[in-house]
Design an enzyme around this catalytic site. Structure first.
Site, PDB file in Angstrom:
ATOM      1  N   GLY A   1      35.972  45.764  39.528  1.00  0.00           N
ATOM      2  CA  GLY A   1      35.734  44.470  39.430  1.00  0.00           C
ATOM      3  C   GLY A   1      37.437  44.103  39.641  1.00  0.00           C
ATOM      4  O   GLY A   1      37.534  44.649  38.017  1.00  0.00           O
TER       5      GLY A   1
ATOM      6  N   GLY B   1      39.839  40.109  38.744  1.00  0.00           N
ATOM      7  CA  GLY B   1      40.142  39.091  38.087  1.00  0.00           C
ATOM      8  C   GLY B   1      41.254  38.676  38.107  1.00  0.00           C
ATOM      9  O   GLY B   1      42.335  40.446  37.616  1.00  0.00           O
TER      10      GLY B   1
ATOM     11  N   VAL C   1      37.550  45.633  35.796  1.00  0.00           N
ATOM     12  CA  VAL C   1      36.148  45.448  35.200  1.00  0.00           C
ATOM     13  C   VAL C   1      35.897  47.165  35.631  1.00  0.00           C
ATOM     14  O   VAL C   1      36.195  47.251  37.097  1.00  0.00           O
ATOM     15  CB  VAL C   1      35.433  44.601  35.162  1.00  0.00           C
ATOM     16  CG1 VAL C   1      33.746  44.956  34.843  1.00  0.00           C
ATOM     17  CG2 VAL C   1      35.998  43.064  34.783  1.00  0.00           C
TER      18      VAL C   1
ATOM     19  N   ASP D   1      32.561  27.568  34.879  1.00  0.00           N
ATOM     20  CA  ASP D   1      32.347  28.727  36.949  1.00  0.00           C
ATOM     21  C   ASP D   1      31.380  28.924  37.286  1.00  0.00           C
ATOM     22  O   ASP D   1      30.607  29.995  37.533  1.00  0.00           O
ATOM     23  CB  ASP D   1      33.468  29.384  36.749  1.00  0.00           C
ATOM     24  CG  ASP D   1      34.532  30.097  37.327  1.00  0.00           C
ATOM     25  OD1 ASP D   1      34.127  28.531  39.082  1.00  0.00           O
ATOM     26  OD2 ASP D   1      35.135  30.654  37.029  1.00  0.00           O
TER      27      ASP D   1
END
Ligand SMILES: *[C@@H]1O[C@H](CO)[C@@H](O)[C@H](O)[C@H]1NC(C)=O
Ligand SMILES: *[C@@H]1O[C@H](CO)[C@@H](O)[C@H](O)[C@H]1NC(C)=O
Ligand SMILES: *[C@@H]1O[C@H](CO)[C@@H](O)[C@H](O)[C@H]1NC(C)=O
Length: 852
Positions: free
Chosen positions: A519, A521, A526, A636
């Site tokens: 991923g 962000g 990651v 979140d």
């Protein structure tokens, strides 16, 4: 978020990268297209150097070789070329043991840039990195006792805008506390007079601010919104513009738009000196242009020192419309209306023509952020976009004519005098302290052993002091009476796990192989990694240049070092070699919950699995809210932050935004709004007051998402369906939630279980926080819904196969072993599993709810 693939973020990243490539190729467009402003005074000085230093085509002359510059004291010079400086200007420095002035001859009075470069050049004589910098001009304090250690990068660049009315300008470096001062580079350059004009509108006040010409300004932010970094060589006034992305509140709300810079047409009002065409050729615009009545703002949140006023300049250019008058939007500054109904066409009469607006912010009201928001004008239904191309924030000098602290130039000089006299006293005191410190150090070396030494390692980015001191590892066990859940908490445990070398991380991730990318962000990337013992891990590598990333990393590590729970993703270790910010987590084989609900090819989840996942996540959150002495608010909660391991056990991840909850005597935490659109508690958004109930609201959205298998926000749907919270609540209130549930589930859900689930989600989504249940109540209700489902399927042995947890036989594990097993990441057998096996014992309690 560990395994989140943020598609929007990724696309943004791609477009920024491709833009960078364009800039690289076309770097000279600006300098060749316009008759550039020629500064009368133009001093670029390399301090301490014996030869010219060229940076990006700009030549810095040695400080001893400029005929228009007088140095009141030579001090001593340091040159070091055998280290990797971020720029050649940092390779030499001049060091001053006494207050020393650089006196520049000024040929044209008016505004000038004053730019200062600092880097503690490695050398054997002076400990420059512990220097406190104090720098004053004839009238203004630029830096006062400024430490180089408070920032995450070793070098410091400062830019000021100063109106010089005499024929010379002195810049004086004042050594503090008997130490030395130093500087690597200085620029003094004329600026066009009309760059900054007087009489600027004040946010939330009806009268303009008057008196800017007499103030000194300091550049705090200069952002090329939606575009790449612009270096001095490519700016019309030698400025640097940074990309804005790390200041965006909600990455998903904005997207990058760009046009060919040569199509920007400057008019008479805005000249290329205000900002180069590269700034106007890129913008951030709203993502969801298709929705008729959008409820979003794009917000940039910029940390500032709240004790100062700021001059805010917003750059606009309509690069998105096909015709005039199609773009009307609102601009907010710290929630106050800045410009209502800004129609760029009415300001410029031409598309792609630059425009800017200035404001003085007097409303930080103690908040350490300036928030700039843009959003479509809600009174005009058929236009639905907003744009921002550039953003500058300049700190304004205060009544003491200072830009740092409250001392005036005179105060500083008299302080320096006093310092001299006190020096002998100080030396004596310092010697005493040094002796005492030596004794303490000796004591620790001899008696406390190597372990405490390891803990004392100063990690550049680790928040110190760490929680607890490892001498006492106390574990607390809380038993939730309602559900019979035994959660195990390890507190005051400062164990951050294993320290990885950068080499180990490189090997584990195959040198950060893109094929292992899980991923991307805002914080960085990651990767999936494999340790030498074949354990799979998730490796989160922060972007060391992102200050926001740094705080999020610090928050995350601070939170995770306190928390161990079966339903929270655990930290295995970290690596901080070479100023890397790398965290290593347990690997969650099945990724984010969201990808099992929609948008990918995974088989749909059974109702029972969905309930178990929700229960797991609710347990994790319940633990966050109640497990520690001070409750923790996640801030979140969303389906991408709930991860599933190989057995589909849910774990809550990403504590980058978490905050510790209100202290006992308070009911809320006041904070700037953070979180993700679609999940945001409306009450929190309105009042900026954070409680655990904000997480409960977000969790309610998660429940609806799990039931309906659709995103929290889906802008392509008709208006009333865009937000799942609104849409599902409408059906729930009619008692017809089953109409919008995932069609795959129809006929497979026990109606009583669905009813319980719907009621629980409805309560979570209550307008007022006080009307929402606690996570403990939510957990209890979800377990009840699961029991209702299980009783109904007792006669249906097939359905039992979906219960992956009950099928695993586990030995009874002492609850206190929980935290240790999590730290080692060795196995995931905990008391929770044991407890799930004994659900029948709990069952009688559940079907006879007492007074609920
Ligand atoms: C250094 O740069 C200045 C200004 O560009 C120039 O006049 C001078 O000749 C240069 N000196 C050397 C030694 O190259
Ligand atoms: C600089 O200050 C002088 C005197 O206060 C003022 O007359 C002049 O307009 C100022 N210049 C600018 C560019 O603000
Ligand atoms: C944008 O934000 C401001 C301030 O936070 C708020 O007052 C306004 O209603 C928002 N606009 C929209 C369209 O959501």
């Amino acid at each position: 978020m560990v395994v989140t693939v943020m598609m929007v973020g990724f696309l943004r990243w791609v477009s920024v990268v491709s833009l960078l490539a364009v800039v690289f190729l076309d770097g000279f467009i600006i300098s060749s297209s316009y008759a550039a402003f020629t500064p009368v005074d133009n001093y670029l000085i390399a301090c301490g150097s014996s030869q010219n230093v060229t940076v990006d085509g700009r030549v810095y002359v040695p400080d001893t070789q400029s005929s228009s510059l007088v140095l009141t004291d030579q001090g001593s010079s340091i040159v070091s070329s055998n280290f990797l400086a971020p720029s050649p200007i940092y390779q030499s420095a001049r060091v001053f043991p006494r207050p020393t002035s650089f006196q520049f001859e000024i040929r044209q009075s008016g505004r000038h840039w004053v730019r200062l470069y600092f880097y503690p050049v490695p050398n054997s004589e002076y400990a420059l990195n512990s220097t406190l910098l104090t720098v004053v001009t004839d009238d203004f304090v630029l830096l006062n006792n400024h430490s180089l250690k408070d920032q995450n990068r070793p070098y410091l660049f400062k830019e000021y805008l100063i109106n010089v009315t005499s024929d010379h300008l002195s810049i004086t470096f004042v050594p503090m506390n008997g130490s030395v001062s130093f500087v690597n580079g200085i620029e003094v350059v004329s600026v066009p007079d009309d760059l900054i004009v007087d009489q600027v509108p004040q946010v939330a006040l009806s009268t303009p601010f008057v008196g800017i010409p007499t103030l000194a300004l300091e550049t705090v932010y200069r952002l090329n919104v939606g575009g790449p970094r612009i270096v001095p060589m490519n700016d019309t006034l030698g400025r640097t513009w940074e990309n804005d992305q790390k200041f965006l509140y909600y990455n998903d709300s904005a997207k990058v738009e760009s046009v060919d810079p040569s199509t920007i047409s400057y008019g008479e009002v805005v000249s290329p000196e205000i900002a180069p065409n590269w700034v106007y050729a890129t913008a951030e615009i709203m993502v969801n242009v298709d929705v008729a009545n959008v409820i979003f703002n794009i917000t940039w949140s910029l940390p500032v020192d709240p004790s100062f006023l700021y001059l805010i300049r917003l750059h606009f250019c309509d690069i998105i419309s096909m015709a005039l008058n199609q773009l009307v939007f609102d601009v907010y500054i710290n929630s106050y209306s800045g410009i209502a109904g800004l129609d760029l066409s009415r300001q410029t009469n031409v598309l792609r023509r630059p425009y800017y607006a200035d404001f003085v912010s007097n409303v930080s009201s103690g908040s350490p952020f300036i928030n700039i928001s843009i959003g479509p004008d809600t009174t005009i239904m058929d236009v639905s976009n907003a744009t921002l191309n550039g953003l500058e924030i300049m700190k304004m000098s205060n009544d003491a004519r200072s830009l740092e602290g409250s001392l005036s130039v005179r105060d500083i000089y008299s302080g320096a005098e006093k310092t001299k006299k006190k020096l002998t006293v100080i030396v004596a005191v310092v010697l005493g302290i040094v002796a005492a410190v030596l004794l303490v150090v000796l004591y620790y070396c001899c008696f406390a052993g190597p372990r405490s030494k390891r803990l004392r390692r100063a990690h550049s980015w680790l928040p110190l002091p760490l929680y607890g001191n490892s001498h006492t590892i106390s574990k607390v066990s809380t038993i939730s009476q309602k559900s019979g859940t035994a959660s195990c908490i390890s507190m005051a445990n400062s164990n951050l796990g294993r320290t990885f070398t950068f080499q180990e991380i490189m090997e584990a991730t195959n040198k950060f192989d893109d094929a292992l990318l899980l991923g991307v962000g805002g914080f960085g990337k990651v990767y999936k990694g494999t340790l030498d013992d074949a354990t799979n891990v998730a490796v989160k590598r922060g972007n060391p240049r992102s200050e926001q990333g740094l705080t999020e990393f610090q928050t995350e590590i601070q939170m995770l070092s306190k928390l161990r729970h079966r339903h929270l993703v655990s930290l295995i270790g970290y690596c901080d070699e070479r100023s890397e910010m790398i965290l290593v987590y347990e690997y969650m084989a099945n990724g984010p919950l969201r990808s099992h609900l929609y948008g990918s090819d995974f088989p749909p989840l059974m109702w029972k699995q969905r309930l178990e996942i929700c229960i797991g996540a609710a347990r994790g959150l319940h633990y966050l809210h109640t497990g520690a002495t001070q409750s923790i608010i996640h801030r979140d909660v969303k389906t991408t932050n709930i991860l599933l391991d190989e057995n589909f056990v849910a774990k809550v991840a990403d504590f980058g935004l978490s905050k510790t909850g209100p202290a006992l005597d308070q009911t809320h935490v006041s904070t700037a709004v953070k979180g993700s659109f679609g999940y945001l508690d409306p009450e929190y958004f309105r009042r900026q007051q954070l409680t655990e109930k904000s997480d409960v609201y977000s969790f309610g959205v998660v429940l609806m998402e799990v039931l309906c298998s659709r995103p929290a926000l889906n802008p392509v749907l008709p208006r009333e369906q865009v937000s799942i919270a609104e849409w599902a609540m409408m059906w729930q209130k009619k008692g017809l939630l089953s109409h919008i549930m995932d069609p795959y589930l129809s006929g497979k859900v026990n109606p009583a279980s669905l009813k319980k689930f719907g009621e629980t989600a409805e309560k979570c989504l209550a307008e007022q926080g006080v009307d929402r249940p606690t996570m403990g109540d939510v957990l209890w209700n979800l377990e009840y819904a699961l029991q209702l489902q299980e009783t109904s399927s007792l006669n249906d042995p097939d359905d039992n196969s979906t219960n992956h947890i009950a099928d695993i036989s586990v030995p009874h594990v002492h609850p206190f072993d929980n935290s240790m097993s999590m730290i080692n990441g060795a196995h995931s057998v905990t008391d929770d599993d044991a407890e799930d096996l004994t659900t029948s014992a709990v069952f009688s309690q559940l079907v006879n709810p007492r007074g609920r």
